[in-house]
Design an enzyme around this catalytic site. Structure first.
Site, short mmCIF file in Angstrom:
data_model
loop_
_atom_site.label_atom_id
_atom_site.label_comp_id
_atom_site.label_asym_id
_atom_site.label_seq_id
_atom_site.Cartn_x
_atom_site.Cartn_y
_atom_site.Cartn_z
N GLY A 355 43.11 -14.37 84.59
CA GLY A 355 43.14 -15.71 85.15
C GLY A 355 44.41 -16.44 84.77
N PRO A 356 44.67 -17.58 85.40
CA PRO A 356 45.87 -18.36 85.10
C PRO A 356 45.87 -18.86 83.65
CG PRO A 356 44.79 -19.12 87.11
CD PRO A 356 43.84 -18.20 86.43
N GLY A 358 45.54 -21.16 80.48
CA GLY A 358 44.81 -22.36 80.14
C GLY A 358 43.40 -22.45 80.65
N VAL A 359 42.84 -21.35 81.22
CA VAL A 359 41.47 -21.43 81.75
C VAL A 359 40.43 -21.00 80.71
CG1 VAL A 359 42.19 -21.13 84.12
CG2 VAL A 359 41.64 -19.11 82.76
N GLY A 360 40.86 -20.62 79.49
CA GLY A 360 39.91 -20.36 78.42
C GLY A 360 39.63 -18.90 78.14
N THR A 362 41.19 -16.71 75.98
CA THR A 362 41.21 -16.40 74.55
C THR A 362 40.05 -17.07 73.83
OG1 THR A 362 43.62 -16.19 74.63
CG2 THR A 362 42.61 -16.49 72.47
N SER A 700 50.20 -13.42 102.60
CA SER A 700 49.11 -14.24 103.15
C SER A 700 49.59 -15.34 104.09
CB SER A 700 48.31 -14.88 102.01
OG SER A 700 49.10 -15.77 101.26
N LYS A 743 43.11 -21.55 96.82
CA LYS A 743 43.56 -22.02 98.13
C LYS A 743 42.62 -23.08 98.70
CE LYS A 743 46.05 -17.76 99.22
NZ LYS A 743 46.13 -16.54 100.06
#
Length: 818
Positions: A355-356, A358-360, A362, A700, A743
C-alpha cells in the site's frame, strides 16, 4: 695556466658525487665512455676534467653535465671484477668546461681556470667554528663526527679555503656541494658552507629525537612487560590467571549449551567448537573467533517459545483499538488465529502488506504481534544491497557476524516471533549479490525449517516465525519472491477514514505526547477535514499527524505563555504552578476551521473547482498516484501541420504507446464515428496531459485519449461530469486496470459521481467499501463504442466498430448504480 696543466683534457662525468680542489678520493669507473677517458688520460699526462652530471643519462653529453668542475690527476688505477676500474683522483683547481672535438668514444673538453673572487679571513672561519661548537653541543664534543668536522675546519683555516670542509659533504649532499663549487666569490662559498653545517646540525637533532623516542618506547615496553608479569603472578596466586579464566569460561559454555535446548546437530557442533576452544591458547586470535561463535550459538532461541493468545475476541479488540478500518488484513489474522486454535501450529504463513506510504502497514504488523502475544522484531530492508546482510558473513572474515535474520531471532529471544521485513520492494542489487535471492530461502515454508546462515554454518528452524513483509508497490518485488508471499493490499484512506483515524488515534496520542491531556481541546469535524483537504495530500495519515501536531504545539505554546507569564523562576515547570490548575478548569479550546487557518496560515493545497462544462477535445480521466489518486484531464487539438503526433505533459513510454494506439484506432474506424477518412491529412494532432511538470505513465488513460480524439475530430463536446479509466487495444476493447479505490476517491473528491470503468473490473468494484461507491453511478464498458453514448450528449450515429459487442443483457447499455 701553467704548462704542466693541459688545456684540452678528457671528461670524466660523476653521478651523485662532486670532486673539489684538494680532495683525493677513489671512484669506481664502469661505463665504457668513462673507461675510455681514463685510458686516454693515462697515456696523455694523466689529467681529467671531472664534473657532476645533471641527469642520470647512461651516455651523457655536455648538456647533461655541469659546466663547472675540477681538474684532477689520476694517481692510481686498479682493475676490479666485472671490468670496473678503481681510480684514485686528486683534485687540483676549479675549472670551466667547454666542448671540444675529440674521439667519439668519450668527451673532450677545453678547460680554463675558474678563479675565485676575494679571500677568506680568520674572522670568517670564526663563524664556521661557532657552527661546529653548536654541532658538538647536539651530539657531544667527543663524537667522531664532531672531531672530524673540527679538523677539516682547521684545515680550511690554514688553507684559507672551504674546500677541505666540503670533502665531508661531497657524497652526502652533492647538489649543495656543487652550488658551493660554482659560487663566484669566497664569501658566497662561506655562506653556502655554513648552510651545509646547519643542515648537519638539524639532521643530528632529528636523529637524536628519534633515538630518544626509540629508547623511551623500549623503556615503556619493558616496563609494561614487567607490570604484566607481576599482574600475571598475582592472578595466578588468586586463581585468576589465563588458564583459570579459560577453564571458567569453558565451564560456563558447557552449562549454557546444556541449557540451550539445542537440537542434536547444533549441540554436537557446539561441543566440537568448545573442544577446539579448550585446546586453543587464550591469547591466540582464533580463540576470540571461536568464543564469538559459541556466544552466538548459546544466545539464540532454540526451544524457547512464547505462548500464543488464541482468543479471537481479544485479537479483534487489539486490532480495532490500534487501527481503524483495514478489515481485510484483520480478517486474515483472525483466520490465522482460528487455524492455530484447531491445529496448535501453522507453517508457511508469509504475508505481504502492499500500500501507499502512511496507511499503517508497519504499525499493523506490530499490532498483530501484540494480538498474538508474540515478540515483534522489525528488519529494515530499504537500500540493502549485500547478500551477506541476509545470510551472514563467513567466519574467515575479520569482524564477521550472522545476517539480519539470525540477529532478529536473537533479539526476539523466542522461536515464534513476528518478524517484519520492512520495505521489501526497495532491496538493491550490485556486485555483492542479490539479497532478494537470499530471502527466497527465508520465505519458503519448505526450506526455512533448515535455514543455513553463513556464520553459523548449521541449520536453524524458522518455520514457526510469522513473517510479514511490507511494500509500496508490487512491480518492484522480484516475481520468485512475490510468489512466496500472500499479498494483502492496504488501500488509500478516504477523507472519512482519515477523519475517524484523527479523532480515535492521532489526536489522543498527540495530546499525551505534548502534555496536553489535561487541557480541554476539541476538534470540530470541519476543522479536521480542512486539514485533510487543504494542508495534506496523501494516501496515508503521516502528514495529517504532522499538521495536527503543529496545531497542538501552537496551543501548547499559548498555554505556557499565559500560565507562565507571571512566574519569576525559569527553572520551574508550568505544570507545577497553582495557576496551571485554575487554567485547566477555566479554559477550553474548540478548534474550528477558522482557528486552523489562523494557526496553520495559508493552505498548502487548494481543491480548485473542477470544470464540469462540456468541451470539445477534452475528456476527464482518472489516475492512481501515491497521494491517493487524482483527475487526469486529456486535451486534444487538431491543427494544420505535417501530420505529426505531438505528445506533451511529461508522459512515460507506456502512456505514449497508449496515445499512439488510440490514434490508430480512431483513424482505422473514422467512418464508423462519422469522421472524415482524411481528417488527419495535412494536420498535426497534439495530445497534452496537464500538469506538465508531473511525470505520468501507465496504460489506464487509453480510453480517455480515444474519447478526446473522437471529440476533437468530430467537433462534438465531451460530457464534463463523467470521468473514465481503462486500457484500450487497437480493436477498441477496454481492458481492466488497477487502483480503482484511489481513482473513485479522486472522482468523489472533485464532485464527479459518474464514472466509466472496464467491465472486467466489476468484481473489483463490488469489493470496494460501500461508503466509497455510495451515491456514485458506475458504468461498465467493454469497448469504446459502448462508451460513446455515455460521454456524448449528442448521438454520433456510429455503427458498431471493430471489436465491439452488440448490446446484450450484460452489455453496458444499462448502467450499474453501485
Amino acid at each position: 695556466m701553467p704548462t704542466s696543466r693541459p688545456r684540452i683534457v678528457p671528461v670524466l662525468p660523476l653521478r651523485e658525487m662532486v670532486l673539489v680542489p684538494g680532495q683525493q678520493t677513489w671512484v669506481l669507473v664502469g661505463r665504457p665512455s668513462s673507461i675510455a677517458a681514463v685510458e686516454y688520460a693515462l697515456g696523455h699526462g694523466q689529467w681529467l676534467a671531472v664534473t657532476m652530471q645533471r641527469t642520470d643519462a647512461e651516455t651523457p653529453t655536455f648538456e647533461d653535465l655541469h659546466s663547472i668542475g675540477t681538474l684532477a690527476q689520476v694517481r692510481a688505477v686498479s682493475r676490479a671484477p666485472n671490468n670496473v676500474f678503481r681510480v684514485r683522483l686528486a683534485g687540483d683547481i676549479r675549472i670551466r668546461l667547454k666542448p671540444h672535438s675529440g674521439p667519439a668514444s668519450f668527451l673532450m673538453a677545453s678547460v680554463q681556470p675558474y678563479r675565485l673572487k676575494g679571500k677568506l679571513s680568520g674572522e670568517d672561519f670564526h663563524h664556521l667554528e661557532t657552527q661546529v661548537r653548536a654541532f658538538a653541543e647536539q651530539i657531544g664534543a667527543d663524537s667522531t663526527e664532531t672531531q672530524r668536522l673540527s679538523s677539516v675546519v682547521a684545515l680550511g683555516r690554514s688553507a684559507g679555503s672551504v674546500y677541505p670542509i666540503l670533502h665531508e659533504f661531497a657524497s652526502q649532499v652533492p647538489e649543495k656541494v656543487q652550488q658551493v663549487l660554482e659560487a663566484q666569490t669566497a664569501q658566497q662559498q662561506l655562506s653556502l658552507t655554513i648552510e651545509l653545517i646547519e643542515g648537519m646540525i638539524a639532521r643530528a637533532n632529528v636523529e637524536e629525537e628519534v633515538i630518544e623516542k626509540v629508547a623511551t618506547t623500549i623503556h615503556q615496553t619493558q616496563r609494561q612487560h614487567f607490570i604484566r608479569e607481576q599482574i600475571r603472578a598475582l592472578q595466578k596466586e588468586l586463581g585468576e590467571d589465563e588458564e583459570s579464566l579459560q577453564a571458567s569460561e569453558i565451564e560456563r559454555f558447557q552449562q549454557a549449551i546444556a541449557n540451550a535446548g539445542m537440537p542434536e546437530h547444533a549441540r554436537q557442533r557446539a561441543l566440537e567448537e568448545l573442544e577446539r576452544l579448550r585446546k586453543t591458547f587464550p591469547l591466540s586470535p582464533e580463540y576470540g573467533v571461536i568464543r564469538s561463535y559459541l556466544e552466538w550459538l548459546v544466545a539464540l532461541p532454540w526451544s524457547v517459545r512464547s505462548t500464543d493468545n488464541l482468543n479471537l475476541e481479544n485479537a479483534r479488540a487489539v486490532l480495532d483499538a490500534d487501527h481503524y478500518d483495514l478489515e481485510k488484513p484483520k480478517e486474515r489474522i483472525l483466520e490465522y488465529i482460528s487455524v492455530l486454535n484447531l491445529t496448535g501450529s501453522m507453517r508457511g504463513q508469509i504475508l505481504c502488506f502492499v500500500g501507499p506510504p502512511g496507511v499503517g502497514k508497519t504499525s499493523l504488523a506490530a499490532s498483530i504481534a501484540r494480538a498474538l502475544g508474540r515478540k515483534f522484531v522489525r528488519i529494515s530492508l530499504g537500500g540493502v544491497r549485500d547478500e551477506a546482510e541476509i545470510r551472514g558473513h563467513r567466519r574467515t572474515y575479520i569482524g564477521s557476524m550472522p545476517g539480519k535474520i539470525i540477529q532478529a531471532m536473537k533479539r526476539a529471544g523466542t522461536i515464534n516471533p513476528v518478524i517484519l521485513l520492512d520495505e521489501v520492494d526497495k532491496l538493491g542489487v550490485d556486485f555483492r549479490g542479490d539479497p532478494a535471492a537470499a530471502l527466497l530461502e527465508v520465505l519458503d515454508p519448505e526450506q526455512n525449517r533448515a535455514f543455513n546462515d553463513h556464520f553459523l554454518e548449521i541449520d536453524y528452524d524458522l518455520s514457526q516465525v510469522l513473517f510479514i513483509a511490507t511494500a509500496n508497490v508490487l512491480y518492484d518485488i522480484p516475481a520468485p519472491l512475490l510468489d512466496r508471499m500472500e499479498v494483502i493490499e492496504l488501500n488509500s484512506y478516504l477523507d472519512g477514514d482519515k477523519l475517524e483515524i484523527a479523532k480515535r488515534h492521532i489526536i489522543p496520542k498527540l495530546r499525551e505526547q505534548l502534555g496536553l491531556q489535561e487541557i480541554a481541546i476539541e476538534f470540530t469535524d470541519e476543522a479536521i477535514l480542512t486539514i485533510i483537504r487543504e494542508y495534506t495530500q496523501e494516501a496515508g495519515v503521516r502528514n495529517l499527524e504532522r499538521e495536527i501536531s503543529r496545531v497542538l504545539r501552537r496551543i501548547a505554546q499559548r498555554v505556557v505563555s499565559e500560565v507562565g507569564a507571571q512566574s519569576t523562576d525559569a527553572t520551574v515547570s508550568v505544570r507545577s504552578l497553582p495557576k496551571f490548575r485554575r487554567y485547566v478548569r477555566t479554559h477550553r479550546f474548540t478548534i474550528d476551521r477558522a482557528m486552523v487557518q489562523s494557526l496553520l496560515k495559508a493552505p498548502r493545497f487548494r481543491n480548485t473547482a473542477t470544470d464540469k462544462s462540456d468541451r470539445i477535445g477534452v475528456a476527464t480521466g482518472l489516475a492512481w498516484t501515491s497521494t491517493g489518486g487524482d483527475l487526469l484531464p486529456v486535451e486534444v487539438t487538431i491543427m494544420p501541420g505535417s501530420e505529426k503526433l505531438l505528445l506533451t505533459g511529461k508522459l512515460g513510454e507506456v502512456m505514449k504507446e497508449s496515445a499512439q494506439a488510440a490514434l490508430s484506432f480512431v483513424r482505422s474506424n473514422a467512418s464508423a464515428f462519422g469522421i472524415a477518412e482524411n481528417f488527419a491529412s495535412g494536420k498535426d494532432i497534439h495530445i497534452h496531459v496537464p500538469e506538465g511538470a508531473i511525470p505520468k505513465d501507465g496504460p489506464s488513460a487509453g480510453i480517455t485519449m480515444a474519447i478526446a480524439l473522437i471529440s476533437a475530430a468530430r467537433g462534438v463536446p465531451v460530457r464534463g461530469d463523467v470521468a473514465m479509466t481503462g486500457e484500450i487495444t487497437l480493436r477498441g476493447l477496454v481492458l481492466p486496470v488497477g487502483g480503482l479505490n484511489e481513482k473513485l476517491l479522486a472522482a468523489k473528491r472533485h464532485g464527479i459521481t459518474t464514472v466509466i470503468v472496464p467491465a472486467d473490473n466489476r468484481r473489483d468494484i463490488e469489493e470496494l467499501p460501500a461508503h466509497l461507491t455510495a451515491d456514485m453511478t458506475i458504468w461498465y464498458v467493454s469497448s469504446i463504442s459502448d462508451a460513446l453514448p455515455l460521454v456524448f450528449r449528442t448521438p454520433l450515429g456510429a455503427a458498431a466498430v471493430n471489436g465491439s459487442n452488440p448490446p446484450s443483457s450484460h452489455s453496458p447499455a444499462t448502467h450499474a448504480n453501485v
